[in-house]
Scaffold this active site. Structure first.
Site: not given
Ligand code: UDP
Length: 327
Positions: A208, A286, A74, A118, A146, A170, A31, A190, A52, A142
């Site tokens: 929201i 979104d 990850f 993802s 992936k 998810f 990490d 999140h 790195d 993003y």
């Protein structure tokens, strides 16, 4: 069996490291601690290497020094919004760093690779629940990073015999039931941690995003999966690769969705507190509904959900945030 966990001091990486240790693996955490935290290195981790993934030579040396048999990857940038404003950072971190890791694997003949993918690879779904055969068409940079890595993995499998499982997450949520580990993003974007942190810190106001989605209450629906269940799926995927030598793309979700407003109601139930919020426009990128079919994970891996009930997700996350807020 020694395995390398890139991003092992992050949210999902740390929970998976804990599961790996529980199942008798010897995980080495790699990490750069840009977003990973020392506090999230689980007890019993034998080695932590601070490096790195940009450091190609340094990465190769790790593989030459240790008897690594598999890699769980990850380490990644994960904010959709930021991936629009600074795509170069996303393509560099997510693509080039993955290539560096894969190159070291090829040079030292490490065959097994578990990839953190993802649900973002699917883009706007045309069918719910989403199965792995759904078309892939990411709607943000993003998600594109992936998907590009998934494509690279297919080519490396054909050319070099790399064996991989790409796990399409998810919405990871909740915290380690022992309260040793949990979510600690900075900035936190999140939903569930933002809701809980707004109850613990009066300076954090909950917003929201989007109340005009075509859903029953106008707010977006997501499939929240407990991070410990997610972690266990990685161990199962590794065992699957060792046994079957078969590469796969597998969804990790619960088959069930909750709207943002439903999460607020369940939070009030769990915490006994009213959740104040303000309504804001939708966030860019979104989509209205993302819910997984998890039939493949169950059939192929024998995966079981032990903690993914929404109330357990909220209870474990609440315990974690109360503990870290008071620390
Ligand atoms: N969301 C929200 N307020 C927040 C964070 C998230 O309303 O502070 C919404 C977000 O717009 C999305 C849902 O909650 O509809 C889940 O967002 P999250 O960032 O947790 O996960 P994503 O699905 O974007 O990966």
């Amino acid at each position: 069996m020694t395995v390398l966990v890139s991003g092992g001091a992050g949210y999902i990486g740390s929970h998976t490291t804990k599961s790996l240790i529980k199942h008798g693996f010897d995980p080495i955490i790699l990490d750069n601690f840009s977003s990973g935290k020392k506090q999230l290195v689980p007890q019993g981790t034998s080695q932590i290497i601070e490096k790195d993934l940009k450091d190609k030579k340094g990465i190769l040396e790790i593989f030459q020094k240790h008897e690594i048999k598999a890699v769980l990857h990850f380490a990644s940038l994960i904010q959709v919004g930021e991936s629009y404003t600074d795509p170069h950072q996303y393509y560099s971190a997510n693509l080039i760093n993955s290539l560096n890791l894969l190159e070291a694997m090829l040079k030292t003949e490490v065959k097994y690779f578990i990839f953190s993918s993802s649900a973002a690879v699917y883009g706007t779904p045309n069918q719910i629940p989403i199965s792995e055969s759904h078309s892939v068409n990411p709607v943000n940079p993003y998600g594109r990073t992936k998907l590009m890595i998934e494509e690279i993995l297919k080519d490396y499998q054909r050319a070099y015999g790399l064996q991989f499982v790409s796990l399409r997450y998810f919405n990871a949520a909740g915290a380690d039931p022992d309260t040793e580990l949990g979510e600690m993003h900075d900035p936190e974007t999140h939903l569930i941690p933002n809701v809980l942190l707004s109850l613990l810190d009066r300076n954090r106001k909950l917003e929201i995003f989007g109340t005009d989605f075509p859903t029953k209450d106008g707010t977006a629906i997501r499939d929240y999966i407990h991070v410990t269940d997610l972690a266990e799926a990685h161990v199962l995927a590794l065992k699957y690769l060792k046994k079957h030598h078969q590469s796969e793309f597998i969804n990790l979700g619960t088959n069930q969705g909750y709207s943002v407003k439903e999460i607020l109601t369940r939070t009030e139930h769990t915490t006994g507190k009213k959740v104040p919020y303000t309504e804001k426009p939708r966030r860019k990128g979104d989509v209205a509904v993302l819910v997984a079919s998890h039939a493949k994970a169950q059939d192929l891996l024998g995966w079981e959900l032990n903690y993914s009930d929404i109330d357990i997700i909220l209870q474990t996350a609440w315990s974690w945030h109360k503990k870290t807020a008071n620390a």
